[in-house]
Scaffold this motif. Structure first.
Motif, PDB file in Angstrom:
ATOM      1  N   ILE A   4      43.010 -25.198 -17.633  1.00 12.46           N
ATOM      2  CA  ILE A   4      41.909 -25.340 -18.389  1.00 12.46           C
ATOM      3  C   ILE A   4      42.222 -26.623 -19.179  1.00 12.46           C
ATOM      4  CG2 ILE A   4      40.494 -24.517 -20.439  1.00 12.46           C
ATOM      5  CD1 ILE A   4      41.037 -21.584 -19.217  1.00 12.46           C
ATOM      6  N   GLU A   5      41.265 -27.531 -18.963  1.00 11.03           N
ATOM      7  CA  GLU A   5      41.509 -28.845 -19.622  1.00 11.03           C
ATOM      8  C   GLU A   5      40.479 -29.172 -20.664  1.00 11.03           C
ATOM      9  OE1 GLU A   5      41.381 -32.173 -16.800  1.00 11.03           O
ATOM     10  OE2 GLU A   5      42.872 -31.017 -15.460  1.00 11.03           O
ATOM     11  N   ARG A   6      39.317 -28.110 -20.885  1.00 12.64           N
ATOM     12  CA  ARG A   6      38.112 -28.449 -22.021  1.00 12.64           C
ATOM     13  C   ARG A   6      37.822 -27.182 -22.208  1.00 12.64           C
ATOM     14  NH1 ARG A   6      37.560 -31.606 -18.051  1.00 12.64           N
ATOM     15  NH2 ARG A   6      38.231 -33.557 -17.971  1.00 12.64           N
ATOM     16  N   THR A 106      26.145 -28.066 -20.232  1.00 15.65           N
ATOM     17  CA  THR A 106      27.044 -28.643 -20.880  1.00 15.65           C
ATOM     18  C   THR A 106      28.338 -28.119 -20.278  1.00 15.65           C
ATOM     19  OG1 THR A 106      25.867 -28.928 -22.898  1.00 15.65           O
ATOM     20  CG2 THR A 106      28.270 -29.343 -23.105  1.00 15.65           C
ATOM     21  N   ILE A 107      28.751 -27.086 -19.968  1.00 20.99           N
ATOM     22  CA  ILE A 107      29.703 -26.436 -19.165  1.00 20.99           C
ATOM     23  C   ILE A 107      29.843 -27.436 -17.875  1.00 20.99           C
ATOM     24  CG2 ILE A 107      30.695 -24.403 -17.685  1.00 20.99           C
ATOM     25  CD1 ILE A 107      28.925 -22.649 -19.718  1.00 20.99           C
ATOM     26  N   ILE A 108      28.770 -27.687 -17.145  1.00 21.77           N
ATOM     27  CA  ILE A 108      28.968 -28.435 -16.001  1.00 21.77           C
ATOM     28  C   ILE A 108      29.173 -29.856 -16.309  1.00 21.77           C
ATOM     29  CG2 ILE A 108      27.477 -29.048 -13.862  1.00 21.77           C
ATOM     30  CD1 ILE A 108      28.450 -26.240 -14.192  1.00 21.77           C
ATOM     31  N   GLU A 109      28.280 -30.430 -17.174  1.00 22.94           N
ATOM     32  CA  GLU A 109      28.549 -31.953 -17.574  1.00 22.94           C
ATOM     33  C   GLU A 109      29.772 -32.211 -18.243  1.00 22.94           C
ATOM     34  OE1 GLU A 109      24.041 -32.267 -18.898  1.00 22.94           O
ATOM     35  OE2 GLU A 109      25.359 -32.363 -20.418  1.00 22.94           O
ATOM     36  N   LEU A 114      36.222 -23.176 -20.210  1.00 22.69           N
ATOM     37  CA  LEU A 114      36.344 -21.845 -20.904  1.00 22.69           C
ATOM     38  C   LEU A 114      35.208 -22.163 -21.709  1.00 22.69           C
ATOM     39  CD1 LEU A 114      37.677 -19.012 -21.724  1.00 22.69           C
ATOM     40  CD2 LEU A 114      39.047 -20.404 -23.260  1.00 22.69           C
ATOM     41  N   VAL A 115      34.500 -21.134 -22.310  1.00 25.73           N
ATOM     42  CA  VAL A 115      33.459 -20.967 -23.378  1.00 25.73           C
ATOM     43  C   VAL A 115      33.869 -20.131 -24.591  1.00 25.73           C
ATOM     44  CG1 VAL A 115      31.253 -20.856 -24.224  1.00 25.73           C
ATOM     45  CG2 VAL A 115      31.591 -21.739 -21.906  1.00 25.73           C
ATOM     46  N   VAL A 143      32.233 -20.251 -15.546  1.00 27.10           N
ATOM     47  CA  VAL A 143      33.582 -20.363 -16.237  1.00 27.10           C
ATOM     48  C   VAL A 143      33.651 -18.908 -17.250  1.00 27.10           C
ATOM     49  CG1 VAL A 143      33.745 -22.790 -16.003  1.00 27.10           C
ATOM     50  CG2 VAL A 143      33.088 -21.823 -18.166  1.00 27.10           C
ATOM     51  N   PRO A 144      34.969 -18.503 -17.587  1.00 29.65           N
ATOM     52  CA  PRO A 144      35.111 -17.524 -18.351  1.00 29.65           C
ATOM     53  C   PRO A 144      34.281 -17.743 -19.649  1.00 29.65           C
ATOM     54  CG  PRO A 144      37.127 -17.688 -17.020  1.00 29.65           C
ATOM     55  CD  PRO A 144      36.260 -19.100 -16.947  1.00 29.65           C
ATOM     56  N   VAL A 145      34.105 -16.638 -20.511  1.00 31.07           N
ATOM     57  CA  VAL A 145      33.503 -16.861 -21.834  1.00 31.07           C
ATOM     58  C   VAL A 145      34.092 -15.950 -22.806  1.00 31.07           C
ATOM     59  CG1 VAL A 145      31.494 -16.589 -23.234  1.00 31.07           C
ATOM     60  CG2 VAL A 145      31.037 -17.492 -20.752  1.00 31.07           C
TER      61      VAL A 145
END
Length: 162
Positions: A4-6, A106-109, A114-115, A143-145
């Motif tokens: 997880i980088e972001r 924004t998750i994709i962009e 992770l959110v 992605v996981p939330v």
């Protein structure tokens, strides 16, 4: 959680915003991940201002969006200033649109892995946000939330360590 980088921290300036960012910062430190702080100016509000302008109200839609964006960027900066973010890479985004759609885009962009987001929104009615924005993000996110709950009036450590 390797790779997880972001981490996308979706905030709405409700009383859960601080806890949402606390979790993102804690995880960001542990993982060496960038934190992307996102706030969405709801399209519903923009549409209301546009309707008023069409009815002859002395209001400019562009000015409204510009003022709101500037104010939200300031609020995001103030929130971040309340944390020790030394050594963490931070980005702050303000978008205009339907919150669920903007969060998912924004998750994709940003290629977030992770959110973090609160289960309650500005209205503080669980059914309003959890029944709509948060639940839709939980169901559709690639992605996981991390659902941030607990006592919004205390910090993370006070919530998990009485």
């Amino acid at each position: 959680m390797a790779g997880i980088e972001r981490i996308l921290a979706a905030v709405d300036f409700s009383e859960y915003t601080r806890a949402t960012l606390e979790y993102a910062v804690l995880l960001g430190r542990s993982l060496g991940a960038e934190i992307i702080l996102l706030n969405v100016l709801n399209q519903r509000d923009v549409d209301s201002v546009q309707s008023l302008a069409r009815m002859g109200a002395n209001i400019s839609l562009d000015d409204y969006i510009s003022r709101q964006t500037t104010d939200r960027e300031r609020q995001l900066a103030e929130i971040v200033a309340g944390f020790n973010v030394n050594g963490l890479k931070f980005s702050k985004l303000v978008k205009v649109g339907i919150p669920v759609q903007e969060i998912l885009k924004t998750i994709i962009e940003t290629k977030a892995g992770l959110v973090t987001m609160g289960t309650k929104g500005r209205t503080n009615l669980a059914s309003t946000l959890f029944g709509s924005t948060a639940e839709k993000v939980f169901r559709r996110s690639p992605v996981p939330v991390l659902s941030v709950r607990g006592n919004p009036h205390t910090g993370l450590l006070e919530t998990i360590m009485p």
